[in-house]
Design a protein around this motif. Structure first.
Motif, PDB file in Angstrom:
ATOM      1  N   ASP A  14      39.849  36.381  42.927  1.00 38.48           N
ATOM      2  CA  ASP A  14      40.292  35.005  43.138  1.00 38.48           C
ATOM      3  C   ASP A  14      39.296  34.251  44.015  1.00 38.48           C
ATOM      4  N   PHE A  15      38.363  34.978  44.612  1.00 43.87           N
ATOM      5  CA  PHE A  15      37.402  34.385  45.541  1.00 43.87           C
ATOM      6  C   PHE A  15      36.093  33.998  44.862  1.00 43.87           C
ATOM      7  N   ASP A  16      35.925  34.341  43.581  1.00 43.69           N
ATOM      8  CA  ASP A  16      34.685  34.040  42.870  1.00 43.69           C
ATOM      9  C   ASP A  16      34.326  32.553  42.936  1.00 43.69           C
ATOM     10  N   LEU A  17      35.320  31.698  42.759  1.00 41.96           N
ATOM     11  CA  LEU A  17      35.086  30.254  42.780  1.00 41.96           C
ATOM     12  C   LEU A  17      35.303  29.651  44.166  1.00 41.96           C
ATOM     13  N   ASN A  18      35.728  30.466  45.109  1.00 39.12           N
ATOM     14  CA  ASN A  18      36.047  29.999  46.461  1.00 39.12           C
ATOM     15  C   ASN A  18      35.460  30.948  47.495  1.00 39.12           C
ATOM     16  N   PRO A  19      34.136  31.054  47.579  1.00 37.78           N
ATOM     17  CA  PRO A  19      33.526  32.039  48.476  1.00 37.78           C
ATOM     18  C   PRO A  19      33.811  31.795  49.958  1.00 37.78           C
ATOM     19  N   GLU A  20      34.226  30.583  50.303  1.00 36.63           N
ATOM     20  CA  GLU A  20      34.521  30.282  51.702  1.00 36.63           C
ATOM     21  C   GLU A  20      35.869  30.838  52.159  1.00 36.63           C
ATOM     22  N   VAL A  21      36.678  31.300  51.208  1.00 39.64           N
ATOM     23  CA  VAL A  21      37.993  31.853  51.528  1.00 39.64           C
ATOM     24  C   VAL A  21      37.832  33.348  51.815  1.00 39.64           C
ATOM     25  N   ALA A  22      38.353  33.782  52.934  1.00 44.48           N
ATOM     26  CA  ALA A  22      38.252  35.194  53.313  1.00 44.48           C
ATOM     27  C   ALA A  22      39.293  36.013  52.563  1.00 44.48           C
ATOM     28  N   PRO A  23      38.882  37.143  52.002  1.00 45.49           N
ATOM     29  CA  PRO A  23      39.867  38.033  51.363  1.00 45.49           C
ATOM     30  C   PRO A  23      40.886  38.524  52.392  1.00 45.49           C
ATOM     31  N   PRO A  24      42.076  38.902  51.925  1.00 49.83           N
ATOM     32  CA  PRO A  24      43.089  39.391  52.860  1.00 49.83           C
ATOM     33  C   PRO A  24      42.608  40.654  53.574  1.00 49.83           C
ATOM     34  N   ALA A  25      43.023  40.785  54.815  1.00 45.46           N
ATOM     35  CA  ALA A  25      42.649  41.961  55.605  1.00 45.46           C
ATOM     36  C   ALA A  25      43.410  43.186  55.113  1.00 45.46           C
ATOM     37  N   GLY A  26      42.842  44.337  55.344  1.00 41.56           N
ATOM     38  CA  GLY A  26      43.504  45.581  54.973  1.00 41.56           C
ATOM     39  C   GLY A  26      43.185  46.018  53.559  1.00 41.56           C
ATOM     40  N   GLN A  27      43.776  47.134  53.196  1.00 40.05           N
ATOM     41  CA  GLN A  27      43.537  47.710  51.881  1.00 40.05           C
ATOM     42  C   GLN A  27      44.320  46.957  50.814  1.00 40.05           C
ATOM     43  N   LEU A  28      43.682  46.744  49.655  1.00 43.68           N
ATOM     44  CA  LEU A  28      44.352  46.084  48.545  1.00 43.68           C
ATOM     45  C   LEU A  28      45.296  47.071  47.858  1.00 43.68           C
ATOM     46  N   ARG A  29      46.458  46.562  47.432  1.00 43.93           N
ATOM     47  CA  ARG A  29      47.437  47.386  46.738  1.00 43.93           C
ATOM     48  C   ARG A  29      47.059  47.482  45.257  1.00 43.93           C
ATOM     49  N   PRO A  30      46.992  48.686  44.695  1.00 49.50           N
ATOM     50  CA  PRO A  30      46.611  48.820  43.286  1.00 49.50           C
ATOM     51  C   PRO A  30      47.728  48.366  42.351  1.00 49.50           C
ATOM     52  N   ALA A  31      47.317  47.722  41.260  1.00 50.03           N
ATOM     53  CA  ALA A  31      48.245  47.260  40.227  1.00 50.03           C
ATOM     54  C   ALA A  31      47.546  47.362  38.878  1.00 50.03           C
ATOM     55  N   GLY A  32      48.334  47.415  37.829  1.00 51.03           N
ATOM     56  CA  GLY A  32      47.794  47.442  36.473  1.00 51.03           C
ATOM     57  C   GLY A  32      48.503  46.424  35.612  1.00 51.03           C
ATOM     58  N   VAL A  33      47.735  45.703  34.786  1.00 46.28           N
ATOM     59  CA  VAL A  33      48.313  44.773  33.823  1.00 46.28           C
ATOM     60  C   VAL A  33      47.833  45.172  32.435  1.00 46.28           C
ATOM     61  N   LEU A  34      48.669  44.924  31.434  1.00 53.11           N
ATOM     62  CA  LEU A  34      48.371  45.332  30.073  1.00 53.11           C
ATOM     63  C   LEU A  34      47.956  44.128  29.240  1.00 53.11           C
ATOM     64  N   ALA A  35      46.699  44.120  28.812  1.00 59.56           N
ATOM     65  CA  ALA A  35      46.207  43.117  27.856  1.00 59.56           C
ATOM     66  C   ALA A  35      46.341  43.766  26.485  1.00 59.56           C
ATOM     67  N   ALA A  36      47.499  43.578  25.855  1.00 63.94           N
ATOM     68  CA  ALA A  36      47.836  44.243  24.601  1.00 63.94           C
ATOM     69  C   ALA A  36      47.709  43.272  23.434  1.00 63.94           C
ATOM     70  N   PHE A  37      46.838  43.615  22.506  1.00 57.89           N
ATOM     71  CA  PHE A  37      46.569  42.793  21.327  1.00 57.89           C
ATOM     72  C   PHE A  37      47.236  43.419  20.105  1.00 57.89           C
ATOM     73  N   HIS A  38      47.882  42.586  19.271  1.00 55.41           N
ATOM     74  CA  HIS A  38      48.482  43.074  18.025  1.00 55.41           C
ATOM     75  C   HIS A  38      47.373  43.528  17.083  1.00 55.41           C
ATOM     76  N   GLU A  39      47.571  44.669  16.419  1.00 58.26           N
ATOM     77  CA  GLU A  39      46.543  45.215  15.552  1.00 58.26           C
ATOM     78  C   GLU A  39      46.299  44.355  14.308  1.00 58.26           C
ATOM     79  N   ASP A  40      47.302  43.617  13.849  1.00 56.80           N
ATOM     80  CA  ASP A  40      47.149  42.880  12.596  1.00 56.80           C
ATOM     81  C   ASP A  40      46.285  41.628  12.724  1.00 56.80           C
ATOM     82  N   ASP A  41      46.428  40.888  13.825  1.00 59.84           N
ATOM     83  CA  ASP A  41      45.679  39.633  13.931  1.00 59.84           C
ATOM     84  C   ASP A  41      45.099  39.369  15.318  1.00 59.84           C
ATOM     85  N   GLY A  42      45.223  40.313  16.232  1.00 59.55           N
ATOM     86  CA  GLY A  42      44.606  40.163  17.546  1.00 59.55           C
ATOM     87  C   GLY A  42      45.346  39.280  18.528  1.00 59.55           C
ATOM     88  N   ARG A  43      46.570  38.832  18.191  1.00 62.55           N
ATOM     89  CA  ARG A  43      47.337  38.019  19.138  1.00 62.55           C
ATOM     90  C   ARG A  43      47.561  38.808  20.419  1.00 62.55           C
TER      91      ARG A  43
END
Length: 188
Positions: A14-43
């Motif tokens: 989120d800081f790529d476009l806002n380099p002046e913003v400091a990332p949150p202190a401490g360790q980042l919490r891991p998360a996973g998101v699913l970019a799932a595309f339909h096999e028939d048409d790629g939706r």
């Protein structure tokens, strides 16, 4: 998709476009998101978060969430969350690979898991978390020209972010940044 994943790329944030913003202190919490595309048409399957959610209500998101103690890794978390949020059967999902983690202003390291949905899938939104499940066409998701940089005033300063609106859906923030990165890989 496998060829796009093979292209070298570093993590995003989120800081790529806002380099002046400091990332949150401490360790980042891991998360996973699913970019799932339909096999028939790629939706691509996306959700609109329930208005009652404490964090990011009403926003467009990829199914997913934080890694729970019972999850083997971020892929397991993304698959579990997709099953819970939209009733996507894990056996219908072919995981292709992952993108580098995306760091957020809310303290997460989100790993996008790219996948293909095999066969017919009729989503069932979990009403406490998901207001709507919908698909966006592959051509929109995969075209870097569909993304733009916008800004808004947040926590005392102007912040820039990626956006890729489509019809009534305002795709922005971390989800748009993750998909913009994927679109650039497809275009390479």
């Amino acid at each position: 998709m496998r060829q796009a994943l093979a292209a070298p790329a570093g993590p995003t944030s989120d800081f790529d476009l806002n380099p002046e913003v400091a990332p949150p202190a401490g360790q980042l919490r891991p998360a996973g998101v699913l970019a799932a595309f339909h096999e028939d048409d790629g939706r691509l399957v996306l959700t609109k978060r329930a208005a009652t959610m404490r964090h990011h209500p009403g926003q467009i998101a990829l199914p997913g969430g934080k890694v729970d103690p019972g999850d083997a890794d971020v892929i397991a978390a993304a698959l579990r969350e997709a099953r819970e949020e939209i009733a996507l059967p894990t056996e219908q999902v072919e995981v292709i690979g992952t993108l580098p983690a995306h760091r957020t202003v809310t303290g997460f390291a989100i790993t996008p898991v790219l996948a293909v949905i095999r066969g017919r899938f009729d989503p069932i939104p979990e009403p406490g978390e998901v207001a709507e499940v919908f698909d966006l066409p592959f051509d929109h998701i995969a075209d870097p020209a569909c993304y733009r940089v916008e800004g808004r005033y947040w926590r005392g300063s102007w912040r820039s972010y990626h956006a890729a609106p489509y019809g009534p859906y305002y795709l922005w923030g971390a989800t748009a940044r993750i998909l913009w990165s994927l679109a650039n890989r497809f275009a390479a």
